[in-house]
Design a protein around this motif. Structure first.
Motif, short mmCIF file in Angstrom:
data_model
loop_
_atom_site.label_atom_id
_atom_site.label_comp_id
_atom_site.label_asym_id
_atom_site.label_seq_id
_atom_site.Cartn_x
_atom_site.Cartn_y
_atom_site.Cartn_z
N ASP A 47 36.65 22.16 38.64
CA ASP A 47 35.89 23.21 37.98
C ASP A 47 36.28 24.55 38.56
N ALA A 48 36.34 25.59 37.71
CA ALA A 48 36.82 26.91 38.13
C ALA A 48 36.06 27.45 39.33
N HIS A 49 34.75 27.33 39.33
CA HIS A 49 33.95 27.93 40.39
C HIS A 49 33.93 27.09 41.66
N LYS A 50 34.51 25.86 41.59
CA LYS A 50 34.55 25.01 42.76
C LYS A 50 35.97 24.93 43.33
N ASN A 51 36.86 25.75 42.81
CA ASN A 51 38.25 25.74 43.27
C ASN A 51 38.58 27.09 43.89
N PRO A 52 38.33 27.27 45.18
CA PRO A 52 38.53 28.58 45.81
C PRO A 52 39.98 29.05 45.80
N ILE A 53 40.93 28.10 45.82
CA ILE A 53 42.35 28.49 45.80
C ILE A 53 42.70 29.13 44.46
N ALA A 54 42.17 28.57 43.36
CA ALA A 54 42.43 29.14 42.03
C ALA A 54 41.84 30.53 41.92
N VAL A 55 40.63 30.71 42.43
CA VAL A 55 39.98 32.03 42.39
C VAL A 55 40.76 33.03 43.22
N LEU A 56 41.19 32.64 44.42
CA LEU A 56 41.95 33.52 45.31
C LEU A 56 43.27 33.92 44.66
N ALA A 57 44.01 32.94 44.14
CA ALA A 57 45.32 33.22 43.54
C ALA A 57 45.19 34.05 42.26
N ALA A 58 44.21 33.71 41.42
CA ALA A 58 44.01 34.46 40.17
C ALA A 58 43.59 35.89 40.46
N GLY A 59 42.76 36.09 41.48
CA GLY A 59 42.35 37.43 41.86
C GLY A 59 43.53 38.26 42.32
N ALA A 60 44.39 37.68 43.15
CA ALA A 60 45.58 38.41 43.62
C ALA A 60 46.52 38.71 42.46
N LEU A 61 46.71 37.74 41.57
CA LEU A 61 47.66 37.91 40.45
C LEU A 61 47.21 38.97 39.47
N CYS A 62 45.90 39.00 39.16
CA CYS A 62 45.43 39.97 38.15
C CYS A 62 45.61 41.41 38.67
N GLY A 63 45.46 41.61 39.98
CA GLY A 63 45.68 42.93 40.54
C GLY A 63 47.13 43.35 40.47
N ILE A 64 48.04 42.41 40.77
CA ILE A 64 49.48 42.70 40.74
C ILE A 64 49.95 43.02 39.33
N VAL A 65 49.57 42.18 38.37
CA VAL A 65 50.04 42.34 36.99
C VAL A 65 49.52 43.63 36.37
N SER A 66 48.23 43.90 36.53
CA SER A 66 47.65 45.10 35.91
C SER A 66 48.28 46.37 36.46
N TRP A 67 48.46 46.45 37.79
CA TRP A 67 49.06 47.65 38.37
C TRP A 67 50.53 47.79 37.97
#
Length: 329
Positions: A234-254
């Motif tokens: 589940d998305a909210h129970k997978n801290p690695i997915a949240v961490l990686a997605a958070g880092a990626l969205c910042g990189i791509v948008s900038w």
């Protein structure tokens, strides 16, 4: 189990009702303090000619000490917390509105699709999240612009004040921003440029935040869905997915909107050295031109760090708040 008094239940109910806003504001404070030095270096690289990241760090530390990396931190602590809280609130509401509209008119409900086990992102889900993000980005611009202008002024105030071969009148205005603090800086902006001066560069800010926030949320939701589908959790129970997605969205948008941000910073820096009524030309936005990407590496690194911390903290706080329901029961 001991009974909980009414005075204790009331704030718990309030926190649970506004769990998104409480989690966003708490995570914002943590992530802003963590990554602010990199943001300061990014702004300096955009607006003044340093010989790269290390040169900027060395000169800033030599001339201003550690304080130089945290100039203007007060404004973003207040503004980023407010902006993220409002942004997430608008985003959450918008994505449900757009998803319902798409379900009724197009026969496809993005949120239902995302919640299916093994589902992958598609054009429909990316369009929904991107549109909701763009709505949030355009909405927060009017709150964020004065704070970000004040932050930029504080970050480059020393550089503006010591600029060589500057017009004496411009130099005098620049000196008025030197080491004045957030409130006094805002007062001086109003003094020199009027009340509308607080919204200097608003059009560029609106363009950046509308496009950038749309890309930001579309990337976060899509990459999180991909990673959680691959992991089978589940998305909210997978801290690695949240961490990686958070880092990626910042990189791509900038990476995609950085030239717009560079032009905004340069224009605001130039405008701060002019009085009300004086015309300040807006630099042209040039994609794929080297000078428009000064500080991009720093910005992407900072954004990856701040968003990884932010989303991890956001999901953590939200999970803890949800757990409070067991106590009330």
């Amino acid at each position: 189990m001991p009974q909980i008094s009414g005075s204790s239940e009331k704030p718990r109910r309030w926190i649970k009702r506004y769990r998104t806003e409480v989690s966003a504001s708490s995570a914002s404070v943590l992530s802003t303090i963590t990554a602010f030095p990199l943001d300061s270096v990014k702004t300096r690289l955009q607006t003044y000619p340093y010989n790269g990241f290390l040169d900027c760090v060395r000169k800033t530390y030599r001339e201003e000490g550690m304080r130089g990396f945290f100039r203007g931190v007060t404004a973003p602590l207040a503004s980023v917390t407010l902006v993220r809280t409002v942004s997430f609130s608008i985003y959450q509401r918008s994505k449900y509105i757009y998803s319902d509209w798409m379900g009724k008119n197009l026969g496809f409900c993005p949120l239902e699709h995302v919640n299916k086990n093994g589902a992958y992102p598609n054009l429909g889900t990316m369009a929904c999240f991107g549109a909701a993000g763009a709505t949030a980005g355009s909405g927060i611009t009017f709150i964020a612009c004065p704070f970000e202008l004040t932050k930029l002024s504080a970050q480059v105030s020393v550089l503006m004040a010591t600029q060589k071969n500057a017009d004496p009148k411009r130099q005098e205005i620049a000196m008025s921003y030197h080491n004045k603090g957030t409130i006094n800086t805002l007062r001086n902006i109003v003094k020199h440029r009027g009340m509308s001066g607080m919204y200097t560069g608003l059009n560029l800010h609106l363009l950046r935040d509308t496009l950038g926030t749309g890309i930001y949320f579309a990337t976060y939701e899509s990459s999180k869905q991909l990673l959680t589908t691959f992991s089978g959790k589940d998305a909210h129970k997978n801290p690695i997915a949240v961490l990686a997605a958070g880092a990626l969205c910042g990189i791509v948008s900038w990476a995609l909107i950085y030239p717009i941000d560079s032009v905004k910073s340069i224009y605001q820096r130039n405008a701060l050295m002019h009085s009300k009524g004086e015309t300040v030309p807006i630099p042209k936005i040039h994609f794929f031109r080297k000078d428009m990407y000064r500080g991009l590496g720093v910005s992407m690194g900072r954004s990856a760090a701040v968003n990884a911390v932010f989303f991890s903290a956001f999901e953590f706080f939200k999970k803890r708040i949800n757990a409070l329901e067991d106590v009330d029961d």
